[in-house]
Design a protein around this motif. Structure first.
Motif, PDB file in Angstrom:
ATOM      1  N   MET A  79       0.761  -1.078  -0.020  1.00 50.56           N
ATOM      2  CA  MET A  79       0.029   0.087   0.006  1.00 50.56           C
ATOM      3  C   MET A  79       0.904   1.300   0.071  1.00 50.56           C
ATOM      4  SD  MET A  79      -3.106   0.987   2.414  1.00 50.56           S
ATOM      5  CE  MET A  79      -2.334   1.163   4.010  1.00 50.56           C
ATOM      6  N   ILE A  80       0.628   2.138  -0.746  1.00 49.49           N
ATOM      7  CA  ILE A  80       1.177   3.526  -1.046  1.00 49.49           C
ATOM      8  C   ILE A  80       0.804   4.651  -0.356  1.00 49.49           C
ATOM      9  CG2 ILE A  80       2.297   4.928  -2.626  1.00 49.49           C
ATOM     10  CD1 ILE A  80       2.449   2.767  -4.803  1.00 49.49           C
ATOM     11  N   PHE A  81       1.575   5.309   0.344  1.00 49.31           N
ATOM     12  CA  PHE A  81       0.864   6.716   0.904  1.00 49.31           C
ATOM     13  C   PHE A  81       1.929   7.622   0.058  1.00 49.31           C
ATOM     14  CE2 PHE A  81       0.556   3.620   4.415  1.00 49.31           C
ATOM     15  CZ  PHE A  81      -0.932   3.899   5.000  1.00 49.31           C
ATOM     16  N   GLY A  82       0.996   8.575  -0.466  1.00 54.10           N
ATOM     17  CA  GLY A  82       1.588   9.687  -1.190  1.00 54.10           C
ATOM     18  C   GLY A  82       1.278   9.298  -2.815  1.00 54.10           C
ATOM     19  N   LYS A  83       2.335  10.101  -3.330  1.00 57.32           N
ATOM     20  CA  LYS A  83       1.871  10.141  -4.788  1.00 57.32           C
ATOM     21  C   LYS A  83       2.011   8.781  -5.361  1.00 57.32           C
ATOM     22  CE  LYS A  83       3.524  12.737  -9.199  1.00 57.32           C
ATOM     23  NZ  LYS A  83       4.311  13.685  -9.659  1.00 57.32           N
ATOM     24  N   LYS A  84       1.035   8.430  -6.248  1.00 60.70           N
ATOM     25  CA  LYS A  84       1.410   7.063  -6.816  1.00 60.70           C
ATOM     26  C   LYS A  84       2.551   7.116  -7.807  1.00 60.70           C
ATOM     27  CE  LYS A  84      -2.355   5.311  -4.962  1.00 60.70           C
ATOM     28  NZ  LYS A  84      -2.796   6.391  -4.281  1.00 60.70           N
ATOM     29  N   ILE A  85       3.240   5.836  -7.682  1.00 62.69           N
ATOM     30  CA  ILE A  85       4.238   5.882  -8.573  1.00 62.69           C
ATOM     31  C   ILE A  85       4.309   4.590  -9.308  1.00 62.69           C
ATOM     32  CG2 ILE A  85       5.770   7.210  -7.270  1.00 62.69           C
ATOM     33  CD1 ILE A  85       7.212   4.521  -6.096  1.00 62.69           C
ATOM     34  N   TYR A  91       5.971   1.715 -10.150  1.00 58.90           N
ATOM     35  CA  TYR A  91       7.070   0.938  -9.790  1.00 58.90           C
ATOM     36  C   TYR A  91       6.657  -0.391  -9.244  1.00 58.90           C
ATOM     37  CZ  TYR A  91      11.757   0.310  -7.730  1.00 58.90           C
ATOM     38  OH  TYR A  91      12.790  -0.418  -7.296  1.00 58.90           O
ATOM     39  N   ASP A  92       7.391  -1.487  -9.503  1.00 60.96           N
ATOM     40  CA  ASP A  92       7.106  -2.576  -8.795  1.00 60.96           C
ATOM     41  C   ASP A  92       7.774  -3.073  -7.751  1.00 60.96           C
ATOM     42  OD1 ASP A  92       5.261  -3.473 -10.970  1.00 60.96           O
ATOM     43  OD2 ASP A  92       6.768  -4.235 -12.255  1.00 60.96           O
ATOM     44  N   PHE A  93       7.241  -3.578  -6.758  1.00 61.75           N
ATOM     45  CA  PHE A  93       7.796  -3.955  -5.418  1.00 61.75           C
ATOM     46  C   PHE A  93       8.025  -5.417  -5.410  1.00 61.75           C
ATOM     47  CE2 PHE A  93       5.837   0.089  -4.413  1.00 61.75           C
ATOM     48  CZ  PHE A  93       6.862   0.806  -3.977  1.00 61.75           C
ATOM     49  N   MET A  94       9.281  -5.919  -5.428  1.00 62.42           N
ATOM     50  CA  MET A  94       9.634  -7.301  -5.261  1.00 62.42           C
ATOM     51  C   MET A  94       9.967  -7.806  -3.867  1.00 62.42           C
ATOM     52  SD  MET A  94       9.164  -7.689  -8.552  1.00 62.42           S
ATOM     53  CE  MET A  94       9.819  -9.390  -8.755  1.00 62.42           C
ATOM     54  N   TYR A  95       9.675  -9.287  -3.538  1.00 61.70           N
ATOM     55  CA  TYR A  95       9.987  -9.808  -2.466  1.00 61.70           C
ATOM     56  C   TYR A  95      10.459 -11.157  -2.877  1.00 61.70           C
ATOM     57  CZ  TYR A  95      10.372 -11.529   2.289  1.00 61.70           C
ATOM     58  OH  TYR A  95      10.633 -12.120   3.572  1.00 61.70           O
ATOM     59  N   ASN A  96      11.483 -11.840  -2.446  1.00 61.84           N
ATOM     60  CA  ASN A  96      11.881 -13.057  -3.087  1.00 61.84           C
ATOM     61  C   ASN A  96      11.375 -13.534  -4.399  1.00 61.84           C
ATOM     62  OD1 ASN A  96      12.800 -13.932  -0.483  1.00 61.84           O
ATOM     63  ND2 ASN A  96      10.966 -14.944   0.284  1.00 61.84           N
ATOM     64  N   ASN A  97      11.898 -12.696  -5.251  1.00 60.70           N
ATOM     65  CA  ASN A  97      11.616 -12.645  -6.535  1.00 60.70           C
ATOM     66  C   ASN A  97       9.897 -12.810  -6.988  1.00 60.70           C
ATOM     67  OD1 ASN A  97      14.373 -12.587  -7.396  1.00 60.70           O
ATOM     68  ND2 ASN A  97      14.429 -14.803  -6.915  1.00 60.70           N
ATOM     69  N   LYS A  98       9.244 -12.312  -6.205  1.00 61.79           N
ATOM     70  CA  LYS A  98       7.877 -12.219  -6.602  1.00 61.79           C
ATOM     71  C   LYS A  98       7.478 -10.712  -6.357  1.00 61.79           C
ATOM     72  CE  LYS A  98       6.453 -16.805  -5.160  1.00 61.79           C
ATOM     73  NZ  LYS A  98       5.705 -17.552  -3.999  1.00 61.79           N
ATOM     74  N   CYS A  99       6.438 -10.286  -7.531  1.00 65.80           N
ATOM     75  CA  CYS A  99       5.944  -9.046  -7.321  1.00 65.80           C
ATOM     76  C   CYS A  99       4.607  -8.852  -6.176  1.00 65.80           C
ATOM     77  CB  CYS A  99       5.420  -8.821  -8.675  1.00 65.80           C
ATOM     78  SG  CYS A  99       4.963  -6.942  -8.845  1.00 65.80           S
ATOM     79  N   ASP A 158       1.478  -7.249  -4.641  1.00 69.55           N
ATOM     80  CA  ASP A 158       0.144  -6.359  -5.108  1.00 69.55           C
ATOM     81  C   ASP A 158       0.313  -5.146  -4.184  1.00 69.55           C
ATOM     82  OD1 ASP A 158      -0.367  -8.523  -6.677  1.00 69.55           O
ATOM     83  OD2 ASP A 158      -1.656  -9.610  -5.000  1.00 69.55           O
ATOM     84  N   ILE A 159       0.041  -4.106  -4.979  1.00 71.27           N
ATOM     85  CA  ILE A 159      -0.582  -2.857  -4.510  1.00 71.27           C
ATOM     86  C   ILE A 159      -1.912  -2.621  -4.047  1.00 71.27           C
ATOM     87  CG2 ILE A 159      -0.476  -0.259  -4.700  1.00 71.27           C
ATOM     88  CD1 ILE A 159       1.954  -0.721  -6.651  1.00 71.27           C
ATOM     89  N   VAL A 160      -2.132  -2.515  -2.920  1.00 70.80           N
ATOM     90  CA  VAL A 160      -3.650  -2.577  -2.580  1.00 70.80           C
ATOM     91  C   VAL A 160      -4.067  -1.251  -2.063  1.00 70.80           C
ATOM     92  CG1 VAL A 160      -3.508  -4.962  -1.834  1.00 70.80           C
ATOM     93  CG2 VAL A 160      -2.891  -3.118  -0.203  1.00 70.80           C
ATOM     94  N   GLN A 161      -5.166  -0.834  -1.929  1.00 74.16           N
ATOM     95  CA  GLN A 161      -5.960   0.332  -1.689  1.00 74.16           C
ATOM     96  C   GLN A 161      -6.015   0.536  -0.265  1.00 74.16           C
ATOM     97  OE1 GLN A 161      -6.169   2.789  -3.799  1.00 74.16           O
ATOM     98  NE2 GLN A 161      -4.975   1.483  -4.931  1.00 74.16           N
TER      99      GLN A 161
END
Length: 363
Positions: A1-7, A9-17, A19-22
């Motif tokens: 989840m992003i606080f601030g201006k939407k960018i 960009y993909d966030f990865m963890y253990n080579n997995k993308c 999800d960006i949630v609302q």
């Protein structure tokens, strides 16, 4: 989840993308994504909390249905025990300096249900009739207690460190949790406590008393404002104290108690009210009903004190309450409706009058 201006960009963890949630729930509290620093991250939480509380409210009503309609004081105790804790969960954090409609609507709905009045009945009137304060007052008091607790924590504690960050941001002009605390203290003439960063039990009690008295003053001014609240033009004539009305405890029969509540709260079908719900609205001076020799506005006063169609019922009613010690004015609604000892007879009197009125209009 992003606080601030939407960018983008993909966030990865253990080579997995990831999800960006609302929104995201943490410890039972729902946070929602915002794009600006002064936006409210708890908007979704209000709806979620209200939905959960609504389920609990309907369960209370359903589980008690088999034993009949509960007295209002008992029903409200159940509400405070089983529904209110849900409505106030983490309110120390998500409270605002104003009423939150989603939250307040649950209490209002419950009160209207136990009174047996329609959903469009004035919120001011149902709160005044039961002596219930808006929930925002409890939320503010709980937040002040939490602030008082934070102030006593050691400086090395994680919560206290976070508080110092919010305090510094508030001093720099940013809207934070501390901003809400400071504002509500200033509104209660307690800014000195903010400046001193000190709060004790006496301060909390004083704060609660101030909030309640301010609301009572606002409530009394509002019900007497016939421009903003024309529906309360009769209610303000006899309702003088913000408290639970004795008839709610004295009348055990729900149908009779509901009849009196509906009459007091202008939730009836006299022409003074029916004329409000047609389009275009019938002017007040034209809301007449020709069922007696006098062509007058059919309002609550005319119905109880004047209309000749109910003379026999009216004489019987006044004889009953005079025998019980009524010495008020027979042509003053305030005296009649505030004679608590005769509330049961008044409810029976109204029931018979409305029944007779229905028969007359159907002929």
């Amino acid at each position: 989840m992003i606080f601030g201006k939407k960018i983008d960009y993909d966030f990865m963890y253990n080579n997995k993308c990831l999800d960006i949630v609302q929104n995201y729930k943490y410890l039972g509290v729902l946070f929602n994504s915002v794009s600006r620093c002064n936006s409210n991250i708890f908007t979704d939480a209000y709806t979620h909390i209200a939905n959960q509380a609504r389920k609990a409210m309907f369960k209370v009503l359903k589980d008690t249905k088999s034993i009949g309609v509960l007295p209002p004081d008992v029903a409200l105790k159940l509400f405070d025990s089983l529904v209110l804790p849900i409505l106030e969960y983490s309110s120390e954090i998500w409270f605002r300096n104003k009423e939150i409609n989603e939250i307040e609507s649950i209490q209002i709905k419950f009160i209207k249900t136990i009174l047996g009045v329609h959903g469009n009945t004035s919120n001011l009137a149902v709160l005044g009739e039961t002596g219930r304060f808006p929930l925002v007052i409890r939320q503010k008091v709980k937040s002040l207690k939490y602030w008082s607790k934070i102030l006593t924590l050691p400086d090395h504690s994680l919560v206290k460190k976070m508080y110092f960050i919010l305090y510094d941001l508030n001093e720099a002009g940013y809207q934070t949790w501390c901003t809400n605390i400071e504002e509500m203290l200033c509104q209660s003439d307690l800014k000195v406590k903010w400046d001193q960063q000190h709060c004790d039990n006496n301060t909390i009690k004083y704060f609660n008393d101030v909030l309640q008295q301010k609301y009572v003053n606002y409530w009394y001014e509002s019900i007497n404002d016939n421009i903003l609240h024309p529906k309360l033009r009769t209610y303000c004539q006899f309702k003088k104290l913000f408290c639970m009305e004795p008839y709610l405890l004295n009348i055990t029969d729900f149908k009779l108690r509901r009849q009196l509540s509906k009459f007091r709260l202008s939730n009836h079908n006299l022409h003074i009210e029916k004329g409000r719900h047609v389009k275009p609205k019938t002017p007040v001076e034209e809301r007449l009903r020709n069922i007696c020799k006098r062509i007058l506005i059919e309002d609550e006063f005319h119905f109880i004190c004047v209309c000749e169609q109910y003379t026999d019922l009216r004489d019987y009613f006044f004889n009953k309450i005079i025998a019980m010690g009524f010495y008020g004015n027979h042509f003053k609604l305030e005296d009649i409706l505030n004679f608590s000892e005769g509330s049961l007879h008044l409810a029976k009197f109204l029931t018979k009058m409305f029944k007779k009125r229905k028969c007359i209009l159907e002929d």
